[in-house]
Design a protein around this motif. Structure first.
Motif, PDB file in Angstrom:
ATOM      1  N   MET A 220       0.823  -1.184   0.000  1.00 55.88           N
ATOM      2  CA  MET A 220       0.000   0.000   0.000  1.00 55.88           C
ATOM      3  C   MET A 220       0.865   1.245   0.000  1.00 55.88           C
ATOM      4  O   MET A 220       2.034   1.194   0.313  1.00 55.88           O
ATOM      5  CB  MET A 220      -0.895  -0.003   1.237  1.00 55.88           C
ATOM      6  N   PHE A 221       0.243   2.354  -0.299  1.00 55.18           N
ATOM      7  CA  PHE A 221       0.942   3.624  -0.350  1.00 55.18           C
ATOM      8  C   PHE A 221       1.615   3.935   0.983  1.00 55.18           C
ATOM      9  O   PHE A 221       2.747   4.386   1.020  1.00 55.18           O
ATOM     10  CB  PHE A 221      -0.031   4.741  -0.722  1.00 55.18           C
ATOM     11  N   THR A 222       0.925   3.672   2.079  1.00 61.75           N
ATOM     12  CA  THR A 222       1.484   4.016   3.381  1.00 61.75           C
ATOM     13  C   THR A 222       2.735   3.205   3.689  1.00 61.75           C
ATOM     14  O   THR A 222       3.614   3.683   4.384  1.00 61.75           O
ATOM     15  CB  THR A 222       0.452   3.789   4.501  1.00 61.75           C
ATOM     16  N   ALA A 223       2.839   2.009   3.161  1.00 61.52           N
ATOM     17  CA  ALA A 223       4.007   1.175   3.421  1.00 61.52           C
ATOM     18  C   ALA A 223       5.197   1.572   2.555  1.00 61.52           C
ATOM     19  O   ALA A 223       6.330   1.568   3.018  1.00 61.52           O
ATOM     20  CB  ALA A 223       3.664  -0.292   3.186  1.00 61.52           C
ATOM     21  N   THR A 224       4.935   1.925   1.278  1.00 65.03           N
ATOM     22  CA  THR A 224       6.034   2.196   0.353  1.00 65.03           C
ATOM     23  C   THR A 224       6.226   3.667   0.053  1.00 65.03           C
ATOM     24  O   THR A 224       7.304   4.073  -0.358  1.00 65.03           O
ATOM     25  CB  THR A 224       5.797   1.477  -0.988  1.00 65.03           C
ATOM     26  N   GLY A 225       5.185   4.459   0.210  1.00 63.72           N
ATOM     27  CA  GLY A 225       5.254   5.874  -0.143  1.00 63.72           C
ATOM     28  C   GLY A 225       5.150   6.112  -1.635  1.00 63.72           C
ATOM     29  O   GLY A 225       5.259   7.230  -2.098  1.00 63.72           O
ATOM     30  N   LYS A 226       4.904   5.054  -2.423  1.00 62.66           N
ATOM     31  CA  LYS A 226       4.800   5.171  -3.872  1.00 62.66           C
ATOM     32  C   LYS A 226       3.348   5.043  -4.304  1.00 62.66           C
ATOM     33  O   LYS A 226       2.615   4.190  -3.825  1.00 62.66           O
ATOM     34  CB  LYS A 226       5.608   4.067  -4.557  1.00 62.66           C
ATOM     35  N   VAL A 227       2.968   5.908  -5.232  1.00 62.54           N
ATOM     36  CA  VAL A 227       1.639   5.819  -5.813  1.00 62.54           C
ATOM     37  C   VAL A 227       1.749   4.934  -7.049  1.00 62.54           C
ATOM     38  O   VAL A 227       2.556   5.194  -7.930  1.00 62.54           O
ATOM     39  CB  VAL A 227       1.099   7.213  -6.193  1.00 62.54           C
ATOM     40  N   THR A 228       0.948   3.885  -7.079  1.00 62.01           N
ATOM     41  CA  THR A 228       0.954   2.963  -8.210  1.00 62.01           C
ATOM     42  C   THR A 228      -0.483   2.689  -8.628  1.00 62.01           C
ATOM     43  O   THR A 228      -1.429   3.052  -7.933  1.00 62.01           O
ATOM     44  CB  THR A 228       1.614   1.618  -7.824  1.00 62.01           C
ATOM     45  N   THR A 229      -0.625   2.016  -9.759  1.00 62.33           N
ATOM     46  CA  THR A 229      -1.974   1.632 -10.187  1.00 62.33           C
ATOM     47  C   THR A 229      -2.581   0.644  -9.200  1.00 62.33           C
ATOM     48  O   THR A 229      -3.801   0.584  -9.054  1.00 62.33           O
ATOM     49  CB  THR A 229      -1.961   1.016 -11.596  1.00 62.33           C
ATOM     50  N   LYS A 230      -1.770  -0.108  -8.510  1.00 62.83           N
ATOM     51  CA  LYS A 230      -2.286  -1.058  -7.523  1.00 62.83           C
ATOM     52  C   LYS A 230      -2.882  -0.333  -6.315  1.00 62.83           C
ATOM     53  O   LYS A 230      -3.792  -0.836  -5.665  1.00 62.83           O
ATOM     54  CB  LYS A 230      -1.203  -2.043  -7.071  1.00 62.83           C
ATOM     55  N   VAL A 231      -2.411   0.868  -6.027  1.00 62.60           N
ATOM     56  CA  VAL A 231      -3.016   1.687  -4.972  1.00 62.60           C
ATOM     57  C   VAL A 231      -4.394   2.130  -5.440  1.00 62.60           C
ATOM     58  O   VAL A 231      -5.365   2.109  -4.670  1.00 62.60           O
ATOM     59  CB  VAL A 231      -2.114   2.891  -4.621  1.00 62.60           C
ATOM     60  N   ASP A 232      -4.498   2.511  -6.700  1.00 54.90           N
ATOM     61  CA  ASP A 232      -5.790   2.896  -7.267  1.00 54.90           C
ATOM     62  C   ASP A 232      -6.774   1.726  -7.219  1.00 54.90           C
ATOM     63  O   ASP A 232      -7.951   1.904  -6.911  1.00 54.90           O
ATOM     64  CB  ASP A 232      -5.641   3.363  -8.708  1.00 54.90           C
ATOM     65  N   VAL A 233      -6.306   0.533  -7.528  1.00 55.28           N
ATOM     66  CA  VAL A 233      -7.162  -0.652  -7.495  1.00 55.28           C
ATOM     67  C   VAL A 233      -7.645  -0.901  -6.066  1.00 55.28           C
ATOM     68  O   VAL A 233      -8.817  -1.217  -5.851  1.00 55.28           O
ATOM     69  CB  VAL A 233      -6.418  -1.888  -8.055  1.00 55.28           C
ATOM     70  N   TYR A 234      -6.761  -0.737  -5.102  1.00 57.55           N
ATOM     71  CA  TYR A 234      -7.154  -0.888  -3.695  1.00 57.55           C
ATOM     72  C   TYR A 234      -8.268   0.111  -3.357  1.00 57.55           C
ATOM     73  O   TYR A 234      -9.299  -0.255  -2.774  1.00 57.55           O
ATOM     74  CB  TYR A 234      -5.948  -0.665  -2.783  1.00 57.55           C
ATOM     75  N   ALA A 235      -8.079   1.360  -3.745  1.00 54.21           N
ATOM     76  CA  ALA A 235      -9.081   2.395  -3.479  1.00 54.21           C
ATOM     77  C   ALA A 235     -10.398   2.059  -4.165  1.00 54.21           C
ATOM     78  O   ALA A 235     -11.478   2.263  -3.591  1.00 54.21           O
ATOM     79  CB  ALA A 235      -8.565   3.758  -3.935  1.00 54.21           C
ATOM     80  N   TYR A 236     -10.334   1.533  -5.367  1.00 52.09           N
ATOM     81  CA  TYR A 236     -11.544   1.136  -6.083  1.00 52.09           C
ATOM     82  C   TYR A 236     -12.276   0.036  -5.311  1.00 52.09           C
ATOM     83  O   TYR A 236     -13.505   0.079  -5.168  1.00 52.09           O
ATOM     84  CB  TYR A 236     -11.178   0.666  -7.492  1.00 52.09           C
ATOM     85  N   GLY A 237     -11.534  -0.920  -4.807  1.00 47.62           N
ATOM     86  CA  GLY A 237     -12.134  -1.984  -4.002  1.00 47.62           C
ATOM     87  C   GLY A 237     -12.818  -1.439  -2.764  1.00 47.62           C
ATOM     88  O   GLY A 237     -13.908  -1.885  -2.387  1.00 47.62           O
ATOM     89  N   VAL A 238     -12.211  -0.461  -2.131  1.00 52.70           N
ATOM     90  CA  VAL A 238     -12.793   0.165  -0.939  1.00 52.70           C
ATOM     91  C   VAL A 238     -14.098   0.874  -1.308  1.00 52.70           C
ATOM     92  O   VAL A 238     -15.099   0.772  -0.587  1.00 52.70           O
ATOM     93  CB  VAL A 238     -11.798   1.140  -0.272  1.00 52.70           C
ATOM     94  N   ILE A 239     -14.113   1.555  -2.446  1.00 54.29           N
ATOM     95  CA  ILE A 239     -15.334   2.242  -2.890  1.00 54.29           C
ATOM     96  C   ILE A 239     -16.446   1.219  -3.138  1.00 54.29           C
ATOM     97  O   ILE A 239     -17.599   1.441  -2.758  1.00 54.29           O
ATOM     98  CB  ILE A 239     -15.061   3.098  -4.140  1.00 54.29           C
ATOM     99  N   LEU A 240     -16.113   0.102  -3.764  1.00 53.93           N
ATOM    100  CA  LEU A 240     -17.112  -0.945  -3.969  1.00 53.93           C
ATOM    101  C   LEU A 240     -17.663  -1.422  -2.625  1.00 53.93           C
ATOM    102  O   LEU A 240     -18.872  -1.618  -2.471  1.00 53.93           O
ATOM    103  CB  LEU A 240     -16.517  -2.120  -4.742  1.00 53.93           C
ATOM    104  N   MET A 241     -16.782  -1.593  -1.649  1.00 54.59           N
ATOM    105  CA  MET A 241     -17.216  -2.025  -0.319  1.00 54.59           C
ATOM    106  C   MET A 241     -18.159  -1.011   0.321  1.00 54.59           C
ATOM    107  O   MET A 241     -19.160  -1.383   0.938  1.00 54.59           O
ATOM    108  CB  MET A 241     -16.008  -2.254   0.591  1.00 54.59           C
ATOM    109  N   GLU A 242     -17.827   0.266   0.170  1.00 61.49           N
ATOM    110  CA  GLU A 242     -18.689   1.325   0.717  1.00 61.49           C
ATOM    111  C   GLU A 242     -20.069   1.279   0.070  1.00 61.49           C
ATOM    112  O   GLU A 242     -21.090   1.425   0.751  1.00 61.49           O
ATOM    113  CB  GLU A 242     -18.068   2.700   0.492  1.00 61.49           C
ATOM    114  N   MET A 243     -20.114   1.076  -1.235  1.00 59.80           N
ATOM    115  CA  MET A 243     -21.396   1.039  -1.938  1.00 59.80           C
ATOM    116  C   MET A 243     -22.217  -0.189  -1.527  1.00 59.80           C
ATOM    117  O   MET A 243     -23.429  -0.096  -1.382  1.00 59.80           O
ATOM    118  CB  MET A 243     -21.161   1.050  -3.452  1.00 59.80           C
ATOM    119  N   ILE A 244     -21.576  -1.312  -1.340  1.00 60.21           N
ATOM    120  CA  ILE A 244     -22.274  -2.549  -0.985  1.00 60.21           C
ATOM    121  C   ILE A 244     -22.831  -2.491   0.436  1.00 60.21           C
ATOM    122  O   ILE A 244     -23.926  -2.976   0.699  1.00 60.21           O
ATOM    123  CB  ILE A 244     -21.323  -3.759  -1.146  1.00 60.21           C
TER     124      ILE A 244
END
Length: 155
Positions: A1-25
């Motif tokens: 995650m971003f907090t562990a590495t300090g790097k923004v990657t597409t995998k961070v975006d995918v994580y955020a997308y998953g969180v948004i799906l969870m919020e909607m569900i």
């Protein structure tokens, strides 16, 4: 995650997308300090509840009225959300995978439209057809150079 590495990657975006799906569900916040300590983090409690389908059914937003078919679709989306929020970045899918998984559900979903009276009504055509109609109506490029550049960038 971003907090562990300090790097923004597409995998961070995918994580955020998953969180948004969870919020909607679930219609829950990502962090809710009003809940007991073991239930404050949505991702943790979502993943835990997914292990038991009956427990998960009670965890889903209670305002959703789901048919058997809609419940099956929701479980597919929930599984995608779980996959997107994998602890290790290399275990998360890319967004292309997410789109492919969700696109198989498009014909089952019908969008709602707002009429002049601010009332919601169901469209007569599926989301897939709505998307194609939108593309045909709104995606026109008059400058051939721009179109060529657009096509080149897709390769």
């Amino acid at each position: 995650m971003f907090t562990a590495t300090g790097k923004v990657t597409t995998k961070v975006d995918v994580y955020a997308y998953g969180v948004i799906l969870m919020e909607m569900i679930t219609a829950r916040k990502v962090l809710d300090d009003s809940l007991p300590d073991d239930e404050t983090h949505l991702v943790t409690i979502f993943r835990r509840n997914m292990l038991d389908k009956e427990k998960f059914r009670k965890f889903v937003d209670p305002t959703l009225e789901l048919s058997a078919e809609a419940w099956k679709s929701l479980l597919e989306v929930a599984d995608l959300a779980r996959h997107c929020t994998a602890r290790e970045q290399n275990q998360r899918p890319d967004m292309c995978h997410c789109v492919n998984r969700l696109s198989s559900l498009l014909d089952q979903w019908k969008p709602t439209e707002v009429d002049d009276n601010d009332e919601f009504e169901t469209s007569d055509i599926g989301l897939n057809q709505q998307l194609e109609k939108w593309r045909c109506d709104d995606f026109t490029i008059s400058d051939s150079d721009t179109f060529s550049t657009f096509n080149m960038s897709k390769k």
